[in-house]
Design an enzyme around this catalytic site. Sequence first.
Site, PDB file in Angstrom:
ATOM      1  N   MET A   1      -2.932   5.861  -5.823  1.00  0.00           N
ATOM      2  CA  MET A   1      -3.001   4.751  -6.788  1.00  0.00           C
ATOM      3  C   MET A   1      -3.341   3.482  -6.026  1.00  0.00           C
ATOM      4  SD  MET A   1       0.071   5.511  -9.418  1.00  0.00           S
ATOM      5  CE  MET A   1      -0.195   6.570 -10.836  1.00  0.00           C
TER       6      MET A   1
ATOM      7  N   LEU B   1      -8.824 -10.442 -17.725  1.00  0.00           N
ATOM      8  CA  LEU B   1      -9.404  -9.220 -17.146  1.00  0.00           C
ATOM      9  C   LEU B   1      -8.803  -8.984 -15.748  1.00  0.00           C
ATOM     10  CD1 LEU B   1     -13.148  -9.825 -18.131  1.00  0.00           C
ATOM     11  CD2 LEU B   1     -11.414  -8.514 -19.386  1.00  0.00           C
TER      12      LEU B   1
ATOM     13  N   ASP C   1      -6.057   4.842 -11.451  1.00  0.00           N
ATOM     14  CA  ASP C   1      -4.657   5.282 -11.464  1.00  0.00           C
ATOM     15  C   ASP C   1      -4.358   6.293 -12.565  1.00  0.00           C
ATOM     16  OD1 ASP C   1      -4.227   3.466  -9.437  1.00  0.00           O
ATOM     17  OD2 ASP C   1      -2.645   2.342 -10.462  1.00  0.00           O
TER      18      ASP C   1
ATOM     19  N   HIS D   1     -13.228  -9.440  23.467  1.00  0.00           N
ATOM     20  CA  HIS D   1     -11.978  -9.805  24.133  1.00  0.00           C
ATOM     21  C   HIS D   1     -11.755 -11.306  24.007  1.00  0.00           C
ATOM     22  CE1 HIS D   1      -8.766  -9.899  27.076  1.00  0.00           C
ATOM     23  NE2 HIS D   1      -9.375 -10.939  27.644  1.00  0.00           N
TER      24      HIS D   1
HETATM   25  P1  FAD Z   1      -5.305  -1.026 -13.721  1.00  0.00           P
HETATM   26  O1  FAD Z   1      -5.541  -2.056 -12.705  1.00  0.00           O
HETATM   27  O2  FAD Z   1      -3.900  -0.657 -14.044  1.00  0.00           O
HETATM   28  O3  FAD Z   1      -6.038  -1.532 -15.043  1.00  0.00           O
HETATM   29  C1  FAD Z   1      -5.956  -0.858 -16.250  1.00  0.00           C
HETATM   30  C2  FAD Z   1      -6.224  -1.841 -17.366  1.00  0.00           C
HETATM   31  O4  FAD Z   1      -6.390  -1.099 -18.570  1.00  0.00           O
HETATM   32  C3  FAD Z   1      -5.084  -2.806 -17.620  1.00  0.00           C
HETATM   33  O5  FAD Z   1      -5.570  -4.125 -17.639  1.00  0.00           O
HETATM   34  C4  FAD Z   1      -4.560  -2.411 -19.001  1.00  0.00           C
HETATM   35  O6  FAD Z   1      -4.086  -3.512 -19.752  1.00  0.00           O
HETATM   36  C5  FAD Z   1      -5.804  -1.824 -19.633  1.00  0.00           C
HETATM   37  N1  FAD Z   1      -5.526  -0.878 -20.717  1.00  0.00           N
HETATM   38  C6  FAD Z   1      -4.681   0.180 -20.705  1.00  0.00           C
HETATM   39  N2  FAD Z   1      -4.743   0.851 -21.870  1.00  0.00           N
HETATM   40  C7  FAD Z   1      -5.650   0.188 -22.639  1.00  0.00           C
HETATM   41  C8  FAD Z   1      -6.169   0.407 -23.943  1.00  0.00           C
HETATM   42  N3  FAD Z   1      -5.792   1.445 -24.689  1.00  0.00           N
HETATM   43  N4  FAD Z   1      -7.074  -0.473 -24.413  1.00  0.00           N
HETATM   44  C9  FAD Z   1      -7.491  -1.519 -23.675  1.00  0.00           C
HETATM   45  N5  FAD Z   1      -7.049  -1.762 -22.429  1.00  0.00           N
HETATM   46  C10 FAD Z   1      -6.147  -0.913 -21.923  1.00  0.00           C
HETATM   47  N6  FAD Z   1      -3.498  -1.395  -4.571  1.00  0.00           N
HETATM   48  C11 FAD Z   1      -4.199  -1.676  -3.459  1.00  0.00           C
HETATM   49  O7  FAD Z   1      -5.200  -1.001  -3.180  1.00  0.00           O
HETATM   50  N7  FAD Z   1      -3.850  -2.699  -2.638  1.00  0.00           N
HETATM   51  C12 FAD Z   1      -2.764  -3.468  -2.892  1.00  0.00           C
HETATM   52  O8  FAD Z   1      -2.463  -4.378  -2.118  1.00  0.00           O
HETATM   53  C13 FAD Z   1      -1.987  -3.183  -4.034  1.00  0.00           C
HETATM   54  N8  FAD Z   1      -0.899  -3.923  -4.322  1.00  0.00           N
HETATM   55  C14 FAD Z   1      -0.200  -3.651  -5.456  1.00  0.00           C
HETATM   56  C15 FAD Z   1       0.947  -4.418  -5.709  1.00  0.00           C
HETATM   57  C16 FAD Z   1       1.687  -4.168  -6.845  1.00  0.00           C
HETATM   58  C17 FAD Z   1       2.926  -5.006  -7.118  1.00  0.00           C
HETATM   59  C18 FAD Z   1       1.267  -3.163  -7.758  1.00  0.00           C
HETATM   60  C19 FAD Z   1       2.046  -2.919  -9.023  1.00  0.00           C
HETATM   61  C20 FAD Z   1       0.148  -2.403  -7.511  1.00  0.00           C
HETATM   62  C21 FAD Z   1      -0.582  -2.635  -6.338  1.00  0.00           C
HETATM   63  N9  FAD Z   1      -1.705  -1.866  -6.024  1.00  0.00           N
HETATM   64  C22 FAD Z   1      -2.409  -2.124  -4.880  1.00  0.00           C
HETATM   65  C23 FAD Z   1      -2.172  -0.775  -6.887  1.00  0.00           C
HETATM   66  C24 FAD Z   1      -3.359  -1.253  -7.745  1.00  0.00           C
HETATM   67  O9  FAD Z   1      -2.963  -2.370  -8.501  1.00  0.00           O
HETATM   68  C25 FAD Z   1      -3.833  -0.138  -8.658  1.00  0.00           C
HETATM   69  O10 FAD Z   1      -4.096   1.024  -7.900  1.00  0.00           O
HETATM   70  C26 FAD Z   1      -5.096  -0.543  -9.398  1.00  0.00           C
HETATM   71  O11 FAD Z   1      -4.872  -1.694 -10.164  1.00  0.00           O
HETATM   72  C27 FAD Z   1      -5.586   0.590 -10.304  1.00  0.00           C
HETATM   73  O12 FAD Z   1      -6.730   0.183 -10.960  1.00  0.00           O
HETATM   74  P2  FAD Z   1      -7.167   0.790 -12.366  1.00  0.00           P
HETATM   75  O13 FAD Z   1      -8.458   0.132 -12.691  1.00  0.00           O
HETATM   76  O14 FAD Z   1      -7.098   2.257 -12.330  1.00  0.00           O
HETATM   77  O15 FAD Z   1      -6.040   0.343 -13.402  1.00  0.00           O
HETATM   78  P1  NAD Z   2       5.590   4.551  -3.797  1.00  0.00           P
HETATM   79  O1  NAD Z   2       5.241   5.899  -4.229  1.00  0.00           O
HETATM   80  O2  NAD Z   2       4.824   3.879  -2.724  1.00  0.00           O
HETATM   81  O3  NAD Z   2       7.106   4.513  -3.308  1.00  0.00           O
HETATM   82  C1  NAD Z   2       8.169   4.954  -4.091  1.00  0.00           C
HETATM   83  C2  NAD Z   2       9.325   5.259  -3.173  1.00  0.00           C
HETATM   84  O4  NAD Z   2      10.453   5.483  -3.977  1.00  0.00           O
HETATM   85  C3  NAD Z   2       9.099   6.507  -2.324  1.00  0.00           C
HETATM   86  O5  NAD Z   2       9.410   6.214  -0.988  1.00  0.00           O
HETATM   87  C4  NAD Z   2      10.061   7.506  -2.931  1.00  0.00           C
HETATM   88  O6  NAD Z   2      10.554   8.442  -2.012  1.00  0.00           O
HETATM   89  C5  NAD Z   2      11.156   6.583  -3.450  1.00  0.00           C
HETATM   90  N1  NAD Z   2      11.958   7.141  -4.527  1.00  0.00           N
HETATM   91  C6  NAD Z   2      11.544   7.893  -5.569  1.00  0.00           C
HETATM   92  N2  NAD Z   2      12.587   8.217  -6.355  1.00  0.00           N
HETATM   93  C7  NAD Z   2      13.682   7.642  -5.782  1.00  0.00           C
HETATM   94  C8  NAD Z   2      15.069   7.626  -6.112  1.00  0.00           C
HETATM   95  N3  NAD Z   2      15.527   8.269  -7.176  1.00  0.00           N
HETATM   96  N4  NAD Z   2      15.913   6.944  -5.318  1.00  0.00           N
HETATM   97  C9  NAD Z   2      15.452   6.296  -4.210  1.00  0.00           C
HETATM   98  N5  NAD Z   2      14.154   6.293  -3.854  1.00  0.00           N
HETATM   99  C10 NAD Z   2      13.279   6.955  -4.625  1.00  0.00           C
HETATM  100  O7  NAD Z   2       5.615   3.681  -5.142  1.00  0.00           O
HETATM  101  P2  NAD Z   2       5.715   2.116  -5.371  1.00  0.00           P
HETATM  102  O8  NAD Z   2       6.157   1.420  -4.145  1.00  0.00           O
HETATM  103  O9  NAD Z   2       6.491   1.950  -6.623  1.00  0.00           O
HETATM  104  O10 NAD Z   2       4.205   1.738  -5.642  1.00  0.00           O
HETATM  105  C11 NAD Z   2       3.501   2.327  -6.736  1.00  0.00           C
HETATM  106  C12 NAD Z   2       2.042   2.503  -6.432  1.00  0.00           C
HETATM  107  O11 NAD Z   2       1.409   1.261  -6.301  1.00  0.00           O
HETATM  108  C13 NAD Z   2       1.845   3.268  -5.162  1.00  0.00           C
HETATM  109  O12 NAD Z   2       1.145   4.451  -5.467  1.00  0.00           O
HETATM  110  C14 NAD Z   2       1.025   2.417  -4.290  1.00  0.00           C
HETATM  111  O13 NAD Z   2      -0.070   3.108  -3.769  1.00  0.00           O
HETATM  112  C15 NAD Z   2       0.553   1.280  -5.179  1.00  0.00           C
HETATM  113  N6  NAD Z   2       0.710   0.051  -4.399  1.00  0.00           N
HETATM  114  C16 NAD Z   2      -0.112  -0.119  -3.328  1.00  0.00           C
HETATM  115  C17 NAD Z   2       0.044  -1.213  -2.520  1.00  0.00           C
HETATM  116  C18 NAD Z   2      -0.852  -1.379  -1.346  1.00  0.00           C
HETATM  117  O14 NAD Z   2      -1.864  -0.717  -1.275  1.00  0.00           O
HETATM  118  N7  NAD Z   2      -0.527  -2.239  -0.391  1.00  0.00           N
HETATM  119  C19 NAD Z   2       1.035  -2.143  -2.781  1.00  0.00           C
HETATM  120  C20 NAD Z   2       1.866  -1.928  -3.860  1.00  0.00           C
HETATM  121  C21 NAD Z   2       1.679  -0.823  -4.664  1.00  0.00           C
END
Ligand code: FAD
Ligand code: NAD
Length: 466
Positions: free
Chosen positions: A318, A38, A312, A444
Amino acid sequence: MKSYDVAIIGSGPGGYVAAIRCAQLGMKTAIIEKYSTLGGTCLNVGCIPSKALLSSSHHYEEATKHFEDHGIEIPGDIKVNLEKMIGRKQAVVDQTTGGIDFLMKKNNIDVFEGLGAFKDATHITIEGKDAQEIEAKKIIIATGSKPSNLPFITLDKERIITSTEALKLKEVPKHLIIIGGGVIGLELGQVYRRLGAEVTVIEYMDRIIPTMDGGLSKELNKVFKKSKCKMMLSHKVQSVERTGDDVVVKAENKKGEVVEFKGDYCLVSVGRRPYTEGLNLDAAGVKMNDRGQVEVNEHLQTSASNIYAIGDVIKGAMLAHKAEEEGTFVAETIAGQKPHIDYNLIPGVVYTWPEVAAVGKTEEELKADNVDYKVGQFPFRALGRARASGDLDGFVKILADKTTDEVLGVHMIGARCADLIAEAVVAMEYRASAEDISRMSHAHPTFAEAVKEAALAATDDRALHV
Ligand code: FAD
Ligand code: NAD
């Protein structure tokens, strides 16, 4: 057939929080997850594992570059054991996802492992380990997102990879080419730069983290350049080809010249797309918009009135905490309450070091909206606490309405900003003025004093320590 008040498809931070809140409100609740663990993207391949690797690589960098400044000498070489580092990351993930299992049991939520698909608006078929059909009065779609790709790139998931593979590499790349200077590219780029990889970031826009305030982009770009990352802004990637262990990326610069980059790994981090495959939305009468997101109204209700969607898979940032707020919002809406989310006050954080954090409007947005605003900015290097720890980079910037002094946006880059931003969120939720913040006592010596000083600067240009 099992029958529920609410069934949730997807167990990420949106889905599992919705499930807990529904259960707390007395509803018979089920959650369906296609994977065996999960927690969704966030816990398995997102927030948690990336932060584990950021922490480990930060320790390594401290040990190799900064311990000496503090009078700590380590005899012999300091080495990275990547296998162990990735193993620790996985242990953190396992413990965290296990915690969600516990919470589901504690709240009497039925968990089904398998792919959920709509049979109609009140029936879901589950395919997989717990294959069966269930019935629910209300259904919440929380299926999250998957990495986006560019149409001409073939992700082989070995050398041309997404964040999912980048979280479990078996070696430190010699040269990691990153396409996209957004959150993922910068967080994971910093991990591998610290571990010794050469890192090139290719960004299409003229600045990294382009949706955040321009001041933050500039400062973070400086930090990355200082750490010898190549920052190729305004470069449009044209092709990515792999030959053996080499990856060649070609990109066009502003002058129209094609520049070639050769590395051994290429991370494609150009955003994420909503995930709805296999859901069979048509059968339930759930409509999508032209961006592939599930369409929702202000109650997060889809075109089928008993079906909601969160996280998302719908519009908006996201982010895990945005998904969580929406999970709670929908559970309470279903229970007949009148919850509220202020989307302007969902903070955004980049967990690089220094950390980047923001809430509210950026300067670019205020200018576009013709808002008359004032700026108060304070550098961390002027704080005793920053000098004591050696974390001097960055600043706090407060944007306030010129007439009313109401805080409209807070943008910060520096040590511990991921945590400091919470103060700004509280202040803005209560519609504080810059003067309100400036008159509150801040302990502080702390990094939080930069928030007070920036508020003083915004109030009357009367910061004390610059
Ligand atoms: P998800 O977390 O994507 O969960 C969806 C779930 O639904 C998945 O487990 C999937 O398997 C399941 N699912 C899909 N379709 C089906 C189906 N038909 N039947 C059953 N199950 C299904 N956000 C932050 O706020 N802070 C961060 O530091 C951060 N770091 C990130 C780092 C990375 C590398 C990535 C990729 C993302 C990061 N994010 C971060 C973004 C964050 O992970 C997402 O915004 C968040 O997980 C979205 O939550 P969600 O519940 O919408 O979907
Ligand atoms: P992002 O939207 O943060 O960044 C994508 C970047 O790729 C942008 O700067 C965009 O201009 C660039 N880009 C797009 N097309 C391109 C191209 N053709 N050539 C070169 N650059 C290009 O997306 P991400 O970094 O893939 O992350 C995905 C999502 O996951 C984000 O929405 C983010 O909010 C979430 N996330 C959040 C965290 C966090 O909260 N710390 C960490 C990781 C991911």
